[in-house]
Write a protein that holds these residues in place. Structure first.
Motif, mmCIF file in Angstrom:
data_model
loop_
_atom_site.group_PDB
_atom_site.id
_atom_site.type_symbol
_atom_site.label_atom_id
_atom_site.label_comp_id
_atom_site.label_asym_id
_atom_site.label_seq_id
_atom_site.Cartn_x
_atom_site.Cartn_y
_atom_site.Cartn_z
ATOM 1 N N GLN A 1 114.437 42.699 17.931
ATOM 2 C CA GLN A 1 113.958 44.394 17.244
ATOM 3 C C GLN A 1 114.045 45.734 16.975
ATOM 4 N N SER A 2 113.717 46.557 16.787
ATOM 5 C CA SER A 2 114.245 48.418 16.525
ATOM 6 C C SER A 2 114.789 48.258 18.423
ATOM 7 N N GLU A 3 115.774 48.918 18.775
ATOM 8 C CA GLU A 3 116.426 49.249 19.421
ATOM 9 C C GLU A 3 116.396 48.127 21.134
ATOM 10 N N SER A 4 116.924 47.698 20.392
ATOM 11 C CA SER A 4 117.099 46.124 21.163
ATOM 12 C C SER A 4 118.563 45.807 21.189
ATOM 13 N N GLY A 5 119.867 46.582 20.756
ATOM 14 C CA GLY A 5 121.114 47.015 20.610
ATOM 15 C C GLY A 5 121.651 45.742 20.009
ATOM 16 N N LYS A 6 121.369 46.022 18.797
ATOM 17 C CA LYS A 6 122.157 44.837 17.797
ATOM 18 C C LYS A 6 122.845 45.870 17.444
ATOM 19 N N SER A 7 122.899 47.594 17.288
ATOM 20 C CA SER A 7 124.057 48.310 16.780
ATOM 21 C C SER A 7 125.339 48.387 17.936
ATOM 22 N N SER A 8 124.544 48.591 19.292
ATOM 23 C CA SER A 8 125.538 48.261 20.647
ATOM 24 C C SER A 8 127.189 47.581 20.506
ATOM 25 N N THR A 9 125.829 46.382 20.212
ATOM 26 C CA THR A 9 126.549 44.784 19.915
ATOM 27 C C THR A 9 127.826 45.022 19.176
ATOM 28 N N ILE A 10 127.470 44.948 18.040
ATOM 29 C CA ILE A 10 128.553 45.674 16.345
ATOM 30 C C ILE A 10 129.706 47.334 17.012
ATOM 31 N N LYS A 11 128.835 47.265 17.726
ATOM 32 C CA LYS A 11 129.822 48.122 17.975
ATOM 33 C C LYS A 11 131.015 47.800 18.828
ATOM 34 N N ASN A 12 130.809 47.113 19.648
ATOM 35 C CA ASN A 12 131.751 45.973 20.841
ATOM 36 C C ASN A 12 132.776 45.326 20.036
ATOM 37 N N PHE A 13 132.178 44.610 19.243
ATOM 38 C CA PHE A 13 132.744 44.057 18.285
ATOM 39 C C PHE A 13 133.809 44.426 17.728
ATOM 40 N N GLN A 14 133.418 46.396 17.333
ATOM 41 C CA GLN A 14 134.805 47.007 16.380
ATOM 42 C C GLN A 14 135.525 47.459 17.759
ATOM 43 N N LEU A 15 134.906 47.420 18.415
ATOM 44 C CA LEU A 15 135.703 48.039 19.390
ATOM 45 C C LEU A 15 137.091 47.310 20.363
ATOM 46 N N HIS A 16 136.791 45.859 19.526
ATOM 47 C CA HIS A 16 137.603 44.925 20.327
ATOM 48 C C HIS A 16 138.329 44.263 19.184
ATOM 49 N N TYR A 17 138.093 43.909 17.930
ATOM 50 C CA TYR A 17 138.665 43.456 17.130
ATOM 51 C C TYR A 17 138.879 44.723 15.741
ATOM 52 N N ALA A 18 137.944 45.430 15.848
ATOM 53 C CA ALA A 18 138.680 46.574 14.422
ATOM 54 C C ALA A 18 138.985 48.257 15.501
ATOM 55 N N ARG A 19 140.096 48.187 15.697
ATOM 56 C CA ARG A 19 140.488 48.851 17.014
ATOM 57 C C ARG A 19 141.157 50.062 16.180
ATOM 58 N N ASP A 20 141.594 50.113 14.738
ATOM 59 C CA ASP A 20 142.317 51.199 14.095
ATOM 60 C C ASP A 20 140.677 51.754 13.270
ATOM 61 N N GLN A 21 140.036 51.124 12.284
ATOM 62 C CA GLN A 21 139.385 51.432 11.781
ATOM 63 C C GLN A 21 138.195 52.573 13.055
ATOM 64 N N TRP A 22 138.207 51.773 14.408
ATOM 65 C CA TRP A 22 137.155 52.512 15.377
ATOM 66 C C TRP A 22 137.408 53.603 15.913
ATOM 67 N N MET A 23 139.418 53.971 16.260
ATOM 68 C CA MET A 23 139.406 55.336 15.592
ATOM 69 C C MET A 23 139.134 55.677 15.230
#
Length: 485
Positions: free
Chosen positions: A66-88
């Motif tokens: 549902q909305s505000e369940s944390g989906k986008s924050s989970t995506i951000k964690n994946f990006q933070l750890h596996y797409a660091r250059d794009q994240w920065m």
């Protein structure tokens, strides 16, 4: 006590047996060579299977909830750890969203103060026209409060933030707006939730658009270059907004730290610090000309997913294979758009925030949020299209859940079936996990393993360990599937 340094503790175990005969030695060496050969063959088989999987295409993971369940924050964690250059490269662009979150926090608190002042003076706020009786009773508790002139002055001094909020919402686009019902009033309206009630989790009409602040407008996120150009257009715009925020900085702090304001929030049972995108405790750090968002700031920032958001990154542990993750809008009216994405998915991560057991959906105040998650979970688990798809459950926002119970919120008040069980986090979490597991077992078209994690996805360090386990389980499942094909 005598210590031995520099000795291998495994040396005695790996050493040949004493008094070994030449025949015994030859037999042992033949056995060891055969074991090495088998081990190397297994390693090579795994390597070949992973190479074959890589050639087959990317790993596709769908995030649901549902909305505000944390989906986008989970995506951000994946990006933070596996797409660091794009994240920065994109991190600075989140400054606009964080400013939006902070200003919205302030305006929400200011609105509650204004409502209390108007109730005290005998006037009725236009925003309270459709307020339920329970909310009006709580508002009347502050009607006898005396407000010194400083609060009227504070209201005037913070007035420019309303135009800043409008400007930020315009720049960020549709994702800046939450989906509210026509009678929306407060995050918690005290609805009780009977476990197992049918209905309440249906899907509505399709809705597909995208956040304009970093989107190409084609139903998919833009490329990195498109996002950076969007950032460049807005760098100069921050000066005017920052000037206003700096001018209001001390007044924002005074509003949030004021004892009478905190009393008003308490009377109305408003816990804004439990909401997504809360930054009122970070005013000193954020309201600065040289402010740059930290990793944690970006993960905590709230921006509603609109339509379909696609994110790609490379996972080194998977032989450099590409992973594609889809973040779908979670409002009830948008859930019909999920079904086309069910096909051809390697895994689904389903997020169910257990902290919302005492809250209602923004878009429908008659529906308990936890009950909505359970009904949605039942729909996903029973889908025959997903019969062979790995489903991973995140029981999320455990940090907020623990805080609520520590403040004395009783689970049985909102979940009567919880009964007289001990009102502590461990007991309640186990209870909720049991219900999700039973739905999974009874509704799955075919037997499959149940993967569940208790998470607080805004905690990037703890989530990193969870993501590693998720990645491993997805890879193992893919290898098993490849062997069956």
């Amino acid at each position: 006590m005598i210590h031995s340094f520099g000795l291998d503790p495994l040396a005695s175990i790996l050493a040949p047996p004493p008094n070994e005969t030449p025949q015994q030695r030859a037999a042992r060496e033949r056995a060891e060579a055969e074991a090495r050969k088998i081990s190397e063959a297994i390693d090579e088989q795994i390597r070949q299977e992973r190479m074959a999987l890589r050639k087959k295409g990317p790993v596709k993971v769908l995030l649901l909830g549902q909305s505000e369940s944390g989906k986008s924050s989970t995506i951000k964690n994946f990006q933070l750890h596996y797409a660091r250059d794009q994240w920065m490269a994109e991190r600075l662009s989140w400054r606009t969203v964080i400013y939006l979150n902070l200003v919205r926090n302030v305006v929400e608190v200011l609105d509650l103060l204004v409502q209390a002042m108007e109730a005290n003076s005998g006037r009725r706020s236009t925003s309270s026209a459709n307020t339920p009786d329970s909310d009006r009773e709580r508002r009347s508790q502050s009607s006898t409060t005396k407000f010194p002139d400083k609060y009227s002055l504070l209201k005037l001094r913070l007035a420019p933030l309303r135009s800043v909020l409008t400007d930020l919402e315009r720049r960020v686009g549709p994702g800046s707006q939450e989906a509210y019902s026509s009678s929306s009033t407060s995050p918690t309206s005290g609805k009780r939730m009977p476990f197992g009630r049918e209905g309440g989790g249906g899907v509505g009409n399709i809705g597909s658009s995208n956040n304009g602040w970093k989107s190409s407008g084609k139903g998919r996120p833009s490329t990195r270059e498109g996002r950076n150009s969007s950032l460049q257009m807005r760098k100069g715009d921050h000066d005017e907004i920052t000037d206003i925020l700096l001018a209001c900085k001390e007044d924002m702090k005074s509003l949030w730290e004021d004892p009478l304001v905190q009393e008003i929030l308490s009377q109305r049972r408003v816990r804004i610090e439990d909401s997504s995108g809360f930054f009122l405790n970070d005013i000193d750090r954020i309201v600065s000309r040289d402010y740059e968002p930290s990793d944690d700031d970006v993960v905590r920032a709230r921006l509603r997913s609109v339509g379909v958001q696609e994110h790609k990154f490379t996972v080194d542990a998977d032989q450099g294979r590409e992973w594609i993750m889809y973040d779908l809008e979670g409002t009830r009216s948008s859930r019909a758009s999920w079904v086309p994405f069910f096909d051809d998915m390697n895994a689904i991560i389903f997020l169910a925030p257990i902290s919302c057991f005492d809250e209602q959906l923004r878009e429908d105040r008659n529906v308990n949020r936890l009950e909505d998650s359970l009904q949605l979970w039942r729909t996903v688990c029973s889908s025959r299209i997903l019969a062979k798809t790995q489903i991973i459950l995140f029981l999320n926002k455990c940090d907020i859940f623990r805080n609520k119970l520590q403040r004395g919120v009783l689970v049985k008040t909102y979940v009567p079936s919880f009964g007289d069980r001990q009102n502590d986090a461990a007991t309640a979490m186990k209870y909720f996990q049991h219900h999700f597991r039973e739905i999974f077992k009874s509704c799955s078209p075919e037997p499959r393993p149940f993967f569940v994690y208790f998470t607080s996805v805004i905690d990037t360090q703890a989530t990193a360990a969870t993501l590693a386990m998720v990645q491993d389980s997805v890879l193992r499942q893919n290898l098993q599937t490849a062997r069956l094909v």
